[in-house]
Design a protein around this motif. Sequence first.
Motif, PDB file in Angstrom:
ATOM      1  N   LYS A  60      70.957  32.036 -37.841  1.00 23.59           N
ATOM      2  CA  LYS A  60      70.772  31.901 -36.162  1.00 23.59           C
ATOM      3  C   LYS A  60      70.111  32.686 -35.008  1.00 23.59           C
ATOM      4  O   LYS A  60      68.630  32.233 -34.356  1.00 23.59           O
ATOM      5  CB  LYS A  60      72.039  31.339 -35.226  1.00 23.59           C
ATOM      6  CG  LYS A  60      72.530  30.458 -35.949  1.00 23.59           C
ATOM      7  CD  LYS A  60      74.428  30.608 -35.229  1.00 23.59           C
ATOM      8  CE  LYS A  60      75.206  28.795 -35.659  1.00 23.59           C
ATOM      9  NZ  LYS A  60      76.421  29.164 -34.710  1.00 23.59           N
ATOM     10  N   ASN A  61      69.573  34.265 -35.258  1.00 20.52           N
ATOM     11  CA  ASN A  61      69.390  34.319 -33.874  1.00 20.52           C
ATOM     12  C   ASN A  61      68.244  35.528 -34.585  1.00 20.52           C
ATOM     13  O   ASN A  61      67.634  36.050 -34.011  1.00 20.52           O
ATOM     14  CB  ASN A  61      70.585  35.824 -33.279  1.00 20.52           C
ATOM     15  CG  ASN A  61      72.220  35.153 -32.786  1.00 20.52           C
ATOM     16  OD1 ASN A  61      71.450  34.306 -32.295  1.00 20.52           O
ATOM     17  ND2 ASN A  61      72.731  34.736 -33.234  1.00 20.52           N
ATOM     18  N   ARG A  62      68.246  35.549 -35.850  1.00 18.52           N
ATOM     19  CA  ARG A  62      67.005  36.678 -36.608  1.00 18.52           C
ATOM     20  C   ARG A  62      65.916  36.058 -36.382  1.00 18.52           C
ATOM     21  O   ARG A  62      65.189  35.109 -37.594  1.00 18.52           O
ATOM     22  CB  ARG A  62      67.604  36.782 -37.922  1.00 18.52           C
ATOM     23  CG  ARG A  62      66.808  37.915 -38.799  1.00 18.52           C
ATOM     24  CD  ARG A  62      66.999  39.266 -38.107  1.00 18.52           C
ATOM     25  NE  ARG A  62      65.977  40.829 -38.689  1.00 18.52           N
ATOM     26  CZ  ARG A  62      66.328  41.562 -38.179  1.00 18.52           C
ATOM     27  NH1 ARG A  62      67.158  42.067 -36.884  1.00 18.52           N
ATOM     28  NH2 ARG A  62      66.197  42.253 -38.391  1.00 18.52           N
ATOM     29  N   LYS A  63      65.397  36.379 -35.517  1.00 18.03           N
ATOM     30  CA  LYS A  63      63.611  35.681 -35.048  1.00 18.03           C
ATOM     31  C   LYS A  63      62.435  35.838 -35.922  1.00 18.03           C
ATOM     32  O   LYS A  63      61.139  35.162 -36.343  1.00 18.03           O
ATOM     33  CB  LYS A  63      63.101  36.072 -33.706  1.00 18.03           C
ATOM     34  CG  LYS A  63      64.477  35.284 -32.379  1.00 18.03           C
ATOM     35  CD  LYS A  63      63.842  36.030 -31.505  1.00 18.03           C
ATOM     36  CE  LYS A  63      64.707  35.709 -30.050  1.00 18.03           C
ATOM     37  NZ  LYS A  63      63.747  35.859 -28.180  1.00 18.03           N
ATOM     38  N   ASN A  64      62.213  37.248 -36.686  1.00 18.22           N
ATOM     39  CA  ASN A  64      61.391  37.492 -37.737  1.00 18.22           C
ATOM     40  C   ASN A  64      61.640  36.907 -38.852  1.00 18.22           C
ATOM     41  O   ASN A  64      61.249  37.480 -39.714  1.00 18.22           O
ATOM     42  CB  ASN A  64      61.116  38.638 -37.618  1.00 18.22           C
ATOM     43  CG  ASN A  64      62.648  39.717 -37.709  1.00 18.22           C
ATOM     44  OD1 ASN A  64      63.510  39.361 -37.404  1.00 18.22           O
ATOM     45  ND2 ASN A  64      62.276  40.990 -38.798  1.00 18.22           N
ATOM     46  N   THR A  83      59.405  44.244 -35.977  1.00 21.39           N
ATOM     47  CA  THR A  83      58.834  42.792 -35.862  1.00 21.39           C
ATOM     48  C   THR A  83      58.440  42.197 -37.735  1.00 21.39           C
ATOM     49  O   THR A  83      57.248  41.443 -37.728  1.00 21.39           O
ATOM     50  CB  THR A  83      57.952  42.498 -34.895  1.00 21.39           C
ATOM     51  OG1 THR A  83      57.089  43.881 -35.211  1.00 21.39           O
ATOM     52  CG2 THR A  83      58.466  42.912 -33.409  1.00 21.39           C
ATOM     53  N   LEU A  84      58.678  43.220 -38.159  1.00 23.27           N
ATOM     54  CA  LEU A  84      58.403  42.729 -39.400  1.00 23.27           C
ATOM     55  C   LEU A  84      58.942  41.190 -39.960  1.00 23.27           C
ATOM     56  O   LEU A  84      59.765  41.056 -39.935  1.00 23.27           O
ATOM     57  CB  LEU A  84      58.791  44.003 -40.326  1.00 23.27           C
ATOM     58  CG  LEU A  84      58.284  45.288 -40.947  1.00 23.27           C
ATOM     59  CD1 LEU A  84      58.924  45.855 -41.662  1.00 23.27           C
ATOM     60  CD2 LEU A  84      56.452  45.268 -40.576  1.00 23.27           C
ATOM     61  N   PRO A  85      58.278  40.812 -40.994  1.00 25.33           N
ATOM     62  CA  PRO A  85      58.909  39.725 -41.220  1.00 25.33           C
ATOM     63  C   PRO A  85      59.696  39.665 -42.316  1.00 25.33           C
ATOM     64  O   PRO A  85      59.220  40.666 -43.152  1.00 25.33           O
ATOM     65  CB  PRO A  85      57.177  39.209 -41.988  1.00 25.33           C
ATOM     66  CG  PRO A  85      56.471  40.244 -42.000  1.00 25.33           C
ATOM     67  CD  PRO A  85      56.362  40.659 -40.958  1.00 25.33           C
ATOM     68  N   GLU A  86      60.464  38.982 -42.585  1.00 25.01           N
ATOM     69  CA  GLU A  86      61.767  39.386 -42.748  1.00 25.01           C
ATOM     70  C   GLU A  86      61.761  37.750 -43.828  1.00 25.01           C
ATOM     71  O   GLU A  86      62.022  37.025 -43.734  1.00 25.01           O
ATOM     72  CB  GLU A  86      62.995  39.842 -42.503  1.00 25.01           C
ATOM     73  CG  GLU A  86      63.939  40.390 -42.609  1.00 25.01           C
ATOM     74  CD  GLU A  86      64.875  40.464 -41.463  1.00 25.01           C
ATOM     75  OE1 GLU A  86      64.595  41.938 -41.152  1.00 25.01           O
ATOM     76  OE2 GLU A  86      65.992  40.026 -40.721  1.00 25.01           O
ATOM     77  N   VAL A  87      62.393  37.948 -45.235  1.00 23.43           N
ATOM     78  CA  VAL A  87      63.340  37.488 -46.461  1.00 23.43           C
ATOM     79  C   VAL A  87      64.597  38.067 -46.496  1.00 23.43           C
ATOM     80  O   VAL A  87      64.972  39.025 -46.283  1.00 23.43           O
ATOM     81  CB  VAL A  87      62.458  37.356 -47.644  1.00 23.43           C
ATOM     82  CG1 VAL A  87      61.140  36.956 -47.565  1.00 23.43           C
ATOM     83  CG2 VAL A  87      62.462  38.538 -48.149  1.00 23.43           C
ATOM     84  N   ALA A  88      65.416  37.021 -47.103  1.00 20.99           N
ATOM     85  CA  ALA A  88      67.003  37.148 -46.981  1.00 20.99           C
ATOM     86  C   ALA A  88      67.143  36.476 -48.255  1.00 20.99           C
ATOM     87  O   ALA A  88      66.602  35.489 -48.487  1.00 20.99           O
ATOM     88  CB  ALA A  88      68.075  36.822 -45.915  1.00 20.99           C
TER      89      ALA A  88
END
Length: 322
Positions: A218-222, A138-143
């Motif tokens: 589409k699916n990565r909630k975090n 559940t860590l906040p994520e950046v891409a």
Amino acid sequence: MTITGCLFHANFIMSKQSNLFTKLVLNTAKTGNSKIKKKSFLHNCIAPASIASCHIRLLSHRSTRNWDKAVDDSKKYSNPFADLQQYVEVPILQHSEKLFMPAVDEIQESEKLFVPRGRHKIEIVKSTTDVSLAPNYTLPEVAFIGTSNVGKSSLIKALFNKVPNIERSRLVRVSSTPGHTKTMNFFQVGQAFSLVDMPGYGINQPQSFVEMVEGYLKNRKNLCKTFVLLDGEAGLSHWDKIAIKMMEEFGRPYVLVMTKIDKMLDAEKLRSVVGVKNLRDRLSSSCCFPQPFLVSSLTCEGIGLVQCYIAYVTGNIRLQSL
């Protein structure tokens, strides 16, 4: 070639039928070896309706090229986008658009997240082409996403430049061959956030790219924010426009990052920023952060600002200056 003088002259002429500055002419005169080069280009640039024309002059402009690999802290903590404002008489962005202008001490505080210490480890936890196998946390994520030769791995390496022995570590691999990254690489930064290095798009993109990236977005909630990297030297490409439209279609918040600015003159940076702004305005984007980030992985110019922005969007720092 040493540039001893440069004249930057731009004329903005607003259309009577719309609030557009429709003509931007750039005359760059370079002396030193008796060669003079002039360029002209057209842009559609939204500007305040009360302004009918604007003349910009940049005198004694010097090249910003710097091939020294040593990290200059004054460059690292700089805001290259804000530095361009001194050359124009109207705001590059409208007053209603939010700017990211943290104080230097806030940038320095954010930098600590990118340095391993004690239990705060920085490591690759997963490399995969299958979204279903992505780390389940559940860590906040950046891409980070961009063309295969935009310098994505080099930028990530610059963000983590204070990781000991990063040159010999497996943390970031930089290749001279475009399209080296074929998988989604998940970096875990302690318990603060995660960062994903996405495969490069364009001619050298992997066969599974569309399925992989669309499935992730589409699916990565975090996922908090996607950083869309643009090659500042090469300019906005056909592939970049497709990627930006994809972000708009999915409704995912993103920010534009212009790389390789060490190879650009300030006049060229300004031209690229205007071009990016035009595209964003044409899309009437509500997903794109208004301010583009300008960076150099070579000189680390603007790197601290990106680190601070990542810390901010992942909720790891509160900024009193905003």
